[in-house]
Design a protein around this motif. Structure first.
Motif, short mmCIF file in Angstrom:
data_model
loop_
_atom_site.label_atom_id
_atom_site.label_comp_id
_atom_site.label_asym_id
_atom_site.label_seq_id
_atom_site.Cartn_x
_atom_site.Cartn_y
_atom_site.Cartn_z
N ALA A 25 1.24 -3.69 -3.08
CA ALA A 25 2.57 -3.16 -2.79
C ALA A 25 3.41 -3.22 -4.06
O ALA A 25 3.05 -3.88 -5.04
N SER A 26 4.53 -2.55 -4.01
CA SER A 26 5.40 -2.51 -5.17
C SER A 26 6.11 -3.85 -5.35
O SER A 26 6.13 -4.70 -4.46
N ARG A 27 6.70 -4.02 -6.51
CA ARG A 27 7.41 -5.27 -6.82
C ARG A 27 8.48 -5.56 -5.76
O ARG A 27 8.57 -6.68 -5.24
N GLY A 43 5.37 3.72 9.66
CA GLY A 43 4.49 3.09 8.67
C GLY A 43 3.90 1.80 9.16
O GLY A 43 4.00 1.45 10.34
N ARG A 62 9.65 6.20 3.25
CA ARG A 62 8.31 6.68 2.88
C ARG A 62 7.47 5.52 2.38
O ARG A 62 6.32 5.38 2.71
N GLY A 63 8.08 4.65 1.59
CA GLY A 63 7.35 3.49 1.09
C GLY A 63 6.18 3.87 0.22
O GLY A 63 6.06 5.01 -0.24
N LYS A 64 5.30 2.89 0.00
CA LYS A 64 4.09 3.14 -0.80
C LYS A 64 2.92 2.73 0.08
O LYS A 64 2.86 1.59 0.54
N ASP A 65 2.02 3.66 0.34
CA ASP A 65 0.88 3.41 1.23
C ASP A 65 1.34 2.81 2.56
O ASP A 65 0.76 1.84 3.06
N ASN A 66 2.41 3.38 3.11
CA ASN A 66 2.93 2.95 4.41
C ASN A 66 3.50 1.53 4.41
O ASN A 66 3.63 0.93 5.48
N ALA A 126 6.87 -0.44 3.37
CA ALA A 126 8.25 -0.23 2.95
C ALA A 126 9.07 -1.49 3.22
O ALA A 126 10.17 -1.44 3.77
N ASP A 155 8.73 -4.48 -2.71
CA ASP A 155 8.16 -4.78 -1.40
C ASP A 155 7.62 -6.21 -1.35
O ASP A 155 7.81 -6.93 -0.36
N LYS A 165 -5.35 -4.57 5.65
CA LYS A 165 -4.23 -4.10 4.82
C LYS A 165 -3.06 -5.09 4.88
O LYS A 165 -2.45 -5.41 3.87
#
Lengths: 475, 431
Positions: free
Chosen positions: B221-223, B145, B105-109, B111, B225, B193
Motif C-alpha cells: 500500500a502507499s505511504r 474496495g 479509488r485508492g491503490k489496488d482497492n 484506501a 495508507d 491481501k
C-alpha cells in the motif's frame, strides 16, 4: 379463447371455469375457424396461452371471533367475527352464525384485515439469491419490448415468496423492470407454493403492461442507439402506439370478416392492441409530475387508460389531475433522493394525494419492503397527521388492499372483507399500523398457508432446503 | 445558472439556521419519563442542559431561576439517536455522481488514508429531516474496495464539518464480503491481501526511517495508507469489517486475533450463527432488523432476529438501516427508530433496542463520554417524544443538539407547503 383451449384439451381439468369465460369472449363461429387454423396463429382478444392451473389449497370452515376487523369496505368492527367457508368470506360482523364443525380462533386483542396486495413486485423475476443467473426482470436489449411476459421469467422457487406471504401479502403483481419504455406484460400471482408459475397465476386476472418514464430508459439506451433524452422517450411511446393502432385495426377487421389471409402476428403489438381494447391495464413507472401529465396526454392521444402511476414521488403536485383522470398512485412512504427524478419525494405524499381525492396504493418494488407494507402505510399516516391531514385506519387499510385490487382489476374478487369475496385474510398480532405487530396467520382462498405459531407448516421453497438454515421463525 | 443555484442554496441554509430556537443557555426539561440509558428510567425526571452540555439528570434536580423550562409531562425523554452506518452529508442524490463522496479509488482497492468526512457537505438537505426525526449523531462511513477508508462520528448540527465532528476517525472500514468487488478471485485471496497489508503496516511502523531513505522493499500500500493503518494494528482505532457470511466473520475474527485488532462486524447477516464466539471475543455487531432475504450466497442465513439473538448472547449490538432499499444510508437515516421497533418485534428487549440506537454505538465508536446517554458532561443531545419512540404514531416534539433546539423546515416541508393547496387548473403552477 378459454373455450377453444378446452376443445383442444377435451376432458382435462384445465377447463375448470371455462363456462364463465366463454360467455364474455368470442363467438362459436370464430372459434371453430381459429381451431381450423390452429392455436397460436391468430391475434385474438383475451388470448390465454399460459392459463392458470391454480387450485385453492384445502381449507376448513373457520371462524375468527372476538377480533378487530378492518374490512376496507366500512368502519372497523370492534370485537367482531368473520366466517371463512368454501374459500370465500361467508359472513363478517359483530357476530356470525358458524356451523358446529367450524374451527374457532379467538382473536382477542388481535386484528383481521384483507390479504395485502402489492401491485409492484419483482419477486420471481429478480429472485434471491440474486446474481446474473436469476436476473430476469429487464429485457434490456431494446427500449420497446411489449412482447415479453414477466411470467416467463418467474422462478416459483424464489425464497422471497414465502417471506412475502409471512408479511401478509396474498396477491402480487409481478412486473418487468423499468429499463424499457415498454417493459412487457406483468402477471398477477397468488402468493402460494407452486411447481409452475401457472399454478400461482390468479385465475381470470387481466394482464398489465409495464411502461417507464424518465431516467431509466434514457440511461440504459443513451449510448446504445437511444432514446437518449426524455423527448426521445416520448417519441418512442408514440411511435409504438401508432403501430399498435394500425395493428389493432387490421386484426379487428380480420376477426370480424375473416377475409383473405390473417395479418401477420406480432407479439409486441398484440400486447399494445390489447391495451387499446381495454383488456390490459397500463402500469406506468413515472416519478415526476410533469412527465405524468405528458403520459396522460399520450394516453388521450391514442385512446387508452393509465391504470396507475408507480413510484410517483411527485404525485402530490398533480393529485387533482390524478383524481380527475381516475388514475391510481402507487407510492412509497418515504423513499427518495436515490436519483434526480426522485429528489422531490416527501413523506406527506400519500396523505396529500388521498386528501385530493385520488386513489392511493402502497407499493414496494422491493422484496423486503413488500413484507411491511402495513408499516409503510403507518409512516405515511404519521406524516399526514404532522401536516394536518389525518388518515384513519379505515382509510389506510384501503391503500393496502382494495385500492391495489382495483389497480389490478380484481376489486370484485379481493381487497375487502365482504361476503362472497375470496377469503384472503390476515390475522395480525395487534394493530397492523403498530411497528410491533406481525401477521400470525394468513389464509389464501380460505386455506391457512402461513401460521407463525406452527413453523413445521411453513412453506419452504426448494432453494431453501439445505441452503437456508431452518430456524422455524425466520419468516 | 450555477451562481443562481448557489444563491438559492445559500438562502435555504439561512432559513434553516434561522429556525433554531430555544437558544437560552440553561434549559430544564421537566416532568417526562426520562431514559438516561446509562441508568434506569426516571419517572417525572428533569434533564438540565447548561451551555450546550447536560449538567444534571434525575428526579430531584435543582432548576436555576434563569432556566428556560420545557414541560415534558406525559412525554418520553431520551438521548438523541445515533445511527452507526450512514452516508449522511456525503451523498445527496444517489445517481448523481457530483453529489456522491462516499468512496475512494485508492491503490489496488486499498484506501485506508481516505478521510470520508473531508467530502462532507454540512448544507446537505438530508441533514434536517434526519435530525427532525430524532437522529442527532451519525457515523459517516466510506464504502467500496477492500479497505474503504476512515469513518467519522458527527453531530447533526449546522455549521462546518469541523463544527459537526465529534471524533474523526472513529474507525477504519474494510469490506470483505465480496472478493470480486475488491478486484480479487476468492475469499482466501482476499484474506491474503489483508494480511499482507497488516504485515506491511507492522514493518512500516518499525522501519520508518529506512522507508524514508528508500531502503525498504516495495509495500502493498502507499505511504499514507500504511500510516493510516498504524492505529488499527496498535488497537487504538477499531476496524469495521463489513461482512455477512458466518465463515467470513470467523475469518475476520482470526485475522483480528492475529494482529490484535479491535474488530467491529458491520452487517453481519449470519452473525447470529456464531453469537457465542462473538460475545466471548467482545466483538460488537452493527446490524438491522428489517431484512430476512437470502440476498446472496453469503447471506443465506439473514434473519430479522439477528440483533435479538446477538444481544441475548451478550454481543454489543448497534442498530443500523438494513432494509435493503439502499437509500437508508442517506435519505432514510431517520428510519433507525423503525429498525429498533422491528428489532423489538423480533425479540430484542425494548431497553436493549433503545441502547442499540444510543449508548452502545457511542461505546463501540469510543465517544460515550460525549453522546449516547443522558449524564452530566454529555452533549445536550436530547429528544422529547410524544410516546414510545419506536412507534409510528409517536411524534418527535423537541430535538436538542448540543443544547440547542431545532425545528427546521426541511426541503420536504417547503415542498409540501407549496403543494398543499393546488390551484384549480393543473396547468397553473402554484406560486
Amino acid at each position: 379463447m378459454r373455450a377453444l383451449f378446452c376443445l383442444l384439451l377435451a376432458g382435462t381439468t384445465a377447463c375448470a371455469g371455462a363456462a364463465r369465460s366463454t360467455s364474455t369472449s368470442t363467438t362459436p363461429a370464430r372459434d371453430s375457424s381459429q381451431a381450423a387454423i390452429g392455436l397460436g396463429s391468430t391475434s385474438t382478444p383475451n388470448a390465454d396461452p399460459f392459463p392458470s392451473t391454480y387450485v385453492p389449497f384445502p381449507s376448513r370452515t373457520t371462524v375468527i371471533r372476538n377480533v378487530n376487523i378492518l374490512t376496507a369496505a366500512g368502519p372497523t368492527i370492534r370485537n367482531g367475527a368473520i366466517l371463512l367457508q368454501n374459500g370465500k368470506i361467508a359472513a363478517v360482523g359483530a357476530t356470525v352464525n358458524a356451523p358446529g364443525d367450524a374451527l374457532v380462533i379467538d382473536g382477542a386483542g388481535k386484528y383481521v384485515t384483507p390479504g395485502i396486495i402489492d401491485d409492484h413486485s419483482h419477486l420471481g423475476v429478480y429472485a434471491a439469491p440474486g446474481g446474473n443467473a436469476l436476473s430476469d426482470g429487464n429485457e434490456a436489449t431494446n427500449p420497446v419490448t411489449p412482447q415479453v411476459w414477466a411470467e416467463h421469467s418467474v422462478w416459483p422457487q424464489d425464497p422471497q415468496f414465502p417471506r412475502n406471504l409471512a408479511g401478509g401479502v396474498t396477491t402480487l403483481q409481478v412486473l418487468p423492470g423499468s429499463a424499457n419504455l415498454f417493459g412487457g406484460r406483468s402477471v398477477v400471482l397468488k402468493v402460494v407454493p407452486g411447481r409452475t408459475v401457472q399454478a400461482m397465476k390468479f385465475p381470470g386476472a387481466k394482464y398489465g403492461l409495464k411502461m417507464a418514464c424518465g431516467e431509466n430508459p434514457k440511461r440504459v439506451y443513451g449510448n446504445r442507439g437511444g432514446p437518449q433524452t426524455r423527448m426521445g422517450n416520448v417519441a418512442g411511446y408514440r411511435s409504438a402506439w401508432i403501430r399498435a393502432v394500425d395493428y389493432r385495426r387490421k386484426w379487428d377487421k380480420w376477426n370480424a370478416d375473416h377475409k383473405g389471409d390473417p395479418p401477420v402476428r406480432d407479439l409486441g403489438l398484440e400486447t399494445l392492441a390489447e391495451v387499446l381494447r381495454g383488456n390490459i391495464l397500463v402500469h406506468n413507472h413515472c416519478y415526476r409530475a410533469d412527465e405524468m401529465a405528458q403520459m396522460i396526454d399520450i394516453a388521450h392521444e391514442f385512446g387508452y387508460k393509465i391504470r396507475s402511476f408507480h413510484h410517483g414521488v411527485e404525485a402530490y403536485k398533480i393529485a387533482d389531475l390524478l383524481a380527475k383522470e381516475d388514475i391510481g398512485a402507487s407510492l412509497w412512504a418515504d423513499w427518495g433522493s436515490f436519483k434526480m427524478e426522485a429528489m422531490d419525494a416527501v413523506k406527506g405524499n400519500m396523505a396529500l394525494v388521498d386528501h385530493a381525492g385520488a386513489r392511493v396504493i402502497v407499493h414496494s418494488d422491493d422484496p423486503s419492503g413488500s413484507q411491511r407494507l402495513n408499516q409503510e402505510a403507518a409512516k405515511a399516516m404519521a406524516a399526514g397527521a404532522e401536516i394536518g391531514l389525518p388518515i384513519s385506519e379505515d382509510q389506510a387499510i384501503k391503500w393496502l388492499t382494495i385500492n391495489p385490487a382495483w389497480a389490478l382489476g380484481l376489486d370484485d374478487k379481493i381487497g375487502s372483507l365482504e361476503p362472497g369475496k375470496n377469503a384472503d385474510v390476515v390475522l395480525w398480532s395487534g394493530d397492523p399500523f403498530s411497528v410491533y405487530s406481525r401477521p400470525e396467520k394468513v389464509w389464501v382462498d380460505g386455506a391457512l398457508l402461513y401460521d407463525r405459531t406452527d413453523p413445521s407448516e411453513q412453506w419452504r421453497t426448494d432453494f431453501e432446503l439445505g441452503f437456508v438454515p431452518f430456524t422455524g421463525t425466520n419468516r | 445558472m450555477k451562481l443562481l443555484i448557489s444563491k438559492i442554496t445559500a438562502s435555504l441554509v439561512a432559513v434553516m439556521i434561522a429556525t433554531a430556537t430555544l437558544t437560552a443557555q440553561t434549559i430544564a426539561i421537566t416532568g417526562g419519563k426520562v431514559y438516561p440509558v446509562s441508568g434506569p428510567a426516571i419517572d417525572g425526571g428533569t434533564v438540565l442542559i447548561v451551555n450546550g452540555r447536560i449538567t444534571a439528570v434525575g428526579s430531584n434536580v435543582a432548576i436555576p431561576a434563569d432556566a428556560q423550562r420545557l414541560d415534558a409531562t406525559g412525554k418520553i425523554v431520551t438521548p438523541g439517536f445515533v445511527n452507526s452506518s450512514t452516508q449522511l452529508g456525503v451523498q445527496e442524490i444517489g445517481a448523481v455522481q457530483e453529489t456522491r463522496d462516499v468512496s475512494a479509488r485508492g491503490k489496488d482497492n486499498i484506501a485506508a488514508a481516505f478521510t470520508v468526512w473531508d467530502g462532507l457537505n454540512p448544507n446537505s438537505v438530508l441533514l434536517a429531516p434526519a435530525r427532525k426525526e430524532g437522529i442527532t449523531s451519525v457515523v459517516v462511513i466510506p464504502t467500496g474496495g477492500l479497505v474503504a477508508g476512515q469513518a467519522a462520528l458527527v453531530d447533526v448540527v449546522p455549521g462546518t464539518t469541523t463544527d459537526m465532528v465529534i471524533r474523526a476517525p472513529v474507525a477504519m472500514v474494510a469490506e470483505i464480503g465480496d472478493p470480486q468487488s475488491a478486484g480479487l478471485e476468492s475469499r482466501g485471496e482476499l484474506m491474503v491481501k489483508l494480511r499482507e497489508l497488516l504485515e506491511d503496516t507492522r514493518f512500516f511502523q518499525t522501519h520508518r526511517e529506512a522507508f524514508d531513505r528508500a531502503q525498504t522493499r516495495p509495500f502493498a500500500a502507499s505511504r499514507l495508507d500504511l500510516q493510516a493503518m498504524i492505529p488499527v494494528i496498535e488497537g487504538r482505532l477499531p476496524l469495521v469489517v463489513t461482512v455477512d457470511r458466518e465463515a467470513d466473520i470467523d475469518a475476520a475474527m482470526r485475522l483480528a486475533r492475529e494482529f490484535n485488532i479491535k474488530l467491529i462486524i458491520g452487517g453481519g447477516a449470519e452473525a447470529w450463527m456464531m453469537a457465542d464466539k462473538l460475545a466471548a471475543a467482545h466483538v460488537p455487531v452493527l446490524t438491522g432488523a428489517m431484512n430476512n432475504i437470502p440476498a446472496g450466497f453469503a447471506a443465506l442465513g439473514q434473519r430479522q432476529e439477528n440483533a435479538a439473538l446477538l444481544s441475548k448472547a451478550g454481543v454489543p449490538v448497534a442498530l443500523i438501516g438494513n432494509a435493503g432499499g439502499g437509500d437508508e444510508e442517506a435519505f432514510n437515516v431517520r428510519n433507525l427508530k423503525q429498525e429498533a421497533g422491528n428489532a423489538v418485534a423480533y425479540g430484542l428487549a425494548w431497553e436493549n433496542a433503545l441502547r442499540a440506537v444510543t449508548l452502545t454505538p457511542a461505546e463501540v465508536f469510543g465517544v460515550s463520554d460525549r453522546v449516547g446517554s443522558l449524564q452530566p458532561g454529555r452533549e445536550g443531545n436530547v429528544v422529547v417524544w410524544s410516546g414510545d419512540p419506536f412507534e409510528f404514531s409517536t411524534r418527535v416534539e423537541h430535538v436538542f443538539v448540543r443544547g440547542r433546539e431545532y425545528h427546521d423546515k426541511t426541503r420536504q416541508d417547503l415542498l409540501m407547503e407549496r403543494y398543499r393547496n393546488l390551484p384549480n387548473s393543473h396547468n397553473t403552477p402554484p406560486q
